[in-house]
Enzyme design. Structure first.
Site, short mmCIF file in Angstrom:
data_model
loop_
_atom_site.label_atom_id
_atom_site.label_comp_id
_atom_site.label_asym_id
_atom_site.label_seq_id
_atom_site.Cartn_x
_atom_site.Cartn_y
_atom_site.Cartn_z
N HIS A 261 0.93 -1.18 0.00
CA HIS A 261 0.01 0.08 0.12
C HIS A 261 0.93 1.16 -0.01
CE1 HIS A 261 -3.87 2.26 1.08
NE2 HIS A 261 -2.73 3.43 1.53
N GLU A 262 1.77 1.49 0.98
CA GLU A 262 2.50 2.48 1.17
C GLU A 262 3.72 2.65 -0.08
OE1 GLU A 262 1.64 4.72 2.99
OE2 GLU A 262 0.37 3.72 4.16
N HIS A 265 1.86 4.46 -2.77
CA HIS A 265 1.77 6.07 -2.74
C HIS A 265 3.27 6.48 -2.89
CE1 HIS A 265 -1.83 6.56 -0.58
NE2 HIS A 265 -1.71 5.88 0.50
N GLU A 291 -4.69 7.60 -3.31
CA GLU A 291 -4.99 6.47 -2.60
C GLU A 291 -5.36 5.57 -3.51
OE1 GLU A 291 -4.82 5.97 0.42
OE2 GLU A 291 -6.12 4.14 1.18
MG MG Z 1 -3.07 5.38 1.97
#
Ligand code: MG
Length: 499
Positions: A261-262, A265, A291
């Site tokens: 997830h990170e 980003h 996101e």
């Molecule tokens: Mg996030």
């Protein structure tokens, strides 16, 4: 270079440098700082924020911006930067400096109170701070101004240009369809697979995640990968993008999902062209679009069959005892096993957006003056029961579970769902553009997808609004169908159910 831009540029650099310093202080607060440093740090941050605010709202900057706006010789990117900065300047001039300083201080203390209230399971520790935060956020929103309602001004900080009514309309479409789909999937899910709760040595989890994020394209020579209780990603400045994750022995998938997830980003930030970094167009302002990048990697890639099958042998190398006998199909079904969870950050992709829906409802009620902070814990429990069919029996698992409200992040939560919706539609589009994406992912080759995202999203930085950029990449207006279709198709296949 035009003369007006030449005069504006040192001001832009100064604002960008102040913002870098504040980001670094924020990173340090969450990753390195001893708890005892909290009050002093709150004062440092408030001082710097007040300086940044006075620079941003200064009449001189206003004049330089007016000159630049009237200058026909500006290039396209320079004009885009001027427009973004003018908007920030105008917003900043509407909020008195004393209010900015007070908010910064109150939010920092409120965050400290939250770090004590949650382990103590005691909302009363946070309540006075949170009441102050909400009152000041209302004051700030009213000072900035809004079109339909106060929440517009809050949303604008995280999803510039998007109106509350647009967000509410999306949720009003999504939630009534999502609830029955969720119930069908949860009803079919059965027992939780044992491998999910076995113990996995943290050092080996870490070595896997460090390998994984680099394989996905994260450049450690221009970034860092650390541990923090709440994973996050922050672009400190040119050549310095930092992300964090967390490890628990009994939660292997949490660290893998969190890291992917990170990294989503972080890849976005590392994909912003170098020449844009430090300029207003280098700032990605749409958290929904941000996101979407994390959800594409975490969910669409990381929990999709092809990539899960690729990861398994690499995990078995590190955990032969724990995972040795697991088949690719068992692993795929296991990592996607949904359940009714009280905790948003532990929620699976099926139930996650219901956690967001309940938070949006409460935020709207707070800022429409229909709910008080004192009533929040009870309202949270009732909303959880309504949307997810479970009721937390303490504050730690209810209203205190997230830090967002404590730090004044009202308007932030809905961007998680916007991200989910964008991610499903973008991934669908990438799949049709790239043709053999599944095969690439099965081979562990994520570079074609990253190249597609770079081209469609990353290289544009913050030049355009999130909606504009995403809709152009998707080729259609943002809706809820791509996400609902993704869920139905995936779980119909996993559990042999129909919707
Ligand atoms: Mg996030």
């Amino acid at each position: 270079m035009s003369e007006s831009w030449g005069r504006l540029q040192p001001r832009i650099t100064e604002l960008s440098d102040l913002s870098s310093a504040l980001r670094l202080l924020g990173w340090d607060q969450h990753v390195m700082m001893p708890v005892a440093g909290g009050p002093a740090r709150a004062s440092t941050v408030a001082t710097l924020q007040a300086i940044a605010h006075s620079r941003l709202s200064s009449p001189e900057l206003g004049e330089l911006l007016a000159d630049a706006e009237a200058d026909n010789s500006l290039g396209e990117d320079e004009r885009a930067s001027v427009n973004l900065l003018s908007r920030d300047h105008e917003k900043a001039t509407r909020v008195p400096e004393a209010l900015v300083r007070e908010l910064a201080e109150v939010e920092a203390l409120s965050f400290q109170a939250w770090t004590q209230a949650r382990p103590a399971n005691d909302f009363s520790i946070l309540e006075p701070h949170l009441s102050r935060v909400v009152a000041l956020k209302k004051e700030a929103a009213d000072a900035i101004g809004w079109e339909d309602e106060r929440y517009d001004a809050l949303l604008d900080d995280y999803e510039p240009g998007m109106a509350t009514r647009t967000v509410e309309a999306l949720f009003d479409k999504l939630v009534p369809s999502l609830r029955p789909v969720t119930e069908t999937i949860l009803g079919a899910a059965g027992e939780r697979p044992l491998f999910l709760t076995r113990t996995y040595e943290v050092d080996k989890q870490e070595s896997f995640c460090v390998w994984l994020i680099q394989m996905m394209g994260f450049d450690l020579s221009e970034g860092r990968f650390d541990v923090s209780p709440h994973p996050f990603t922050i672009h400190i400045g040119g050549g310095d993008v930092r992300q964090t994750t967390r490890y628990e022995p009994k939660a292997l998938m949490m660290s893998i999902r969190g890291s992917m997830h990170e990294t989503g980003h972080a890849l976005y930030e590392q994909g912003v062209p170098k020449e844009m970094v430090g300029l207003p167009i280098g700032d990605i302002r749409s958290l929904g679009l941000h996101e979407s990048q994390s959800r594409i990697w975490e969910i669409q890639v990381g929990m999709g069959r092809a990539f899960v099958e690729f990861m398994l042998p690499h995990l078995k190398d590190r955990f032969p005892e724990e995972l040795g006998r697991l088949s690719p199909d068992e692993f795929y079904r296991g990592v996607n096993h949904p359940r009714r969870s009280l905790i948003r950050i532990q929620a699976d992709e099926v139930t996650y957006n219901l956690h967001i829906a309940l938070r949006l409802e409460l935020e709207l009620a707070l800022f429409r003056d229909e709910l008080s902070v004192a009533e929040l814990p009870e309202a949270f429990e009732a909303a959880m029961e309504k949307h997810l069919g479970i009721r937390p029996d303490d504050h730690a698992d209810g209203v205190l579970q997230d830090m967002h409200w404590a730090v004044g992040g009202f308007g932030y939560f809905p961007t998680y769902t916007l991200g989910t919706l964008y991610a499903a539609a973008l991934f669908e589009r990438a799949r049709s553009d790239l043709g053999d994406l599944e095969q690439d992912l099965r081979n562990g080759d994520t570079s074609p997808l990253l190249a597609w995202l770079r081209d469609k999203i990353h290289i544009h930085g913050g030049r355009r609004s999130g909606t504009e950029l995403a809709e152009q990449a998707i080729g259609a207006p943002l809706g809820v169908e791509a996400f609902l279709d993704h869920l139905k198709k995936k779980y119909a296949e996993i559990y042999d159910v129909s919707f």
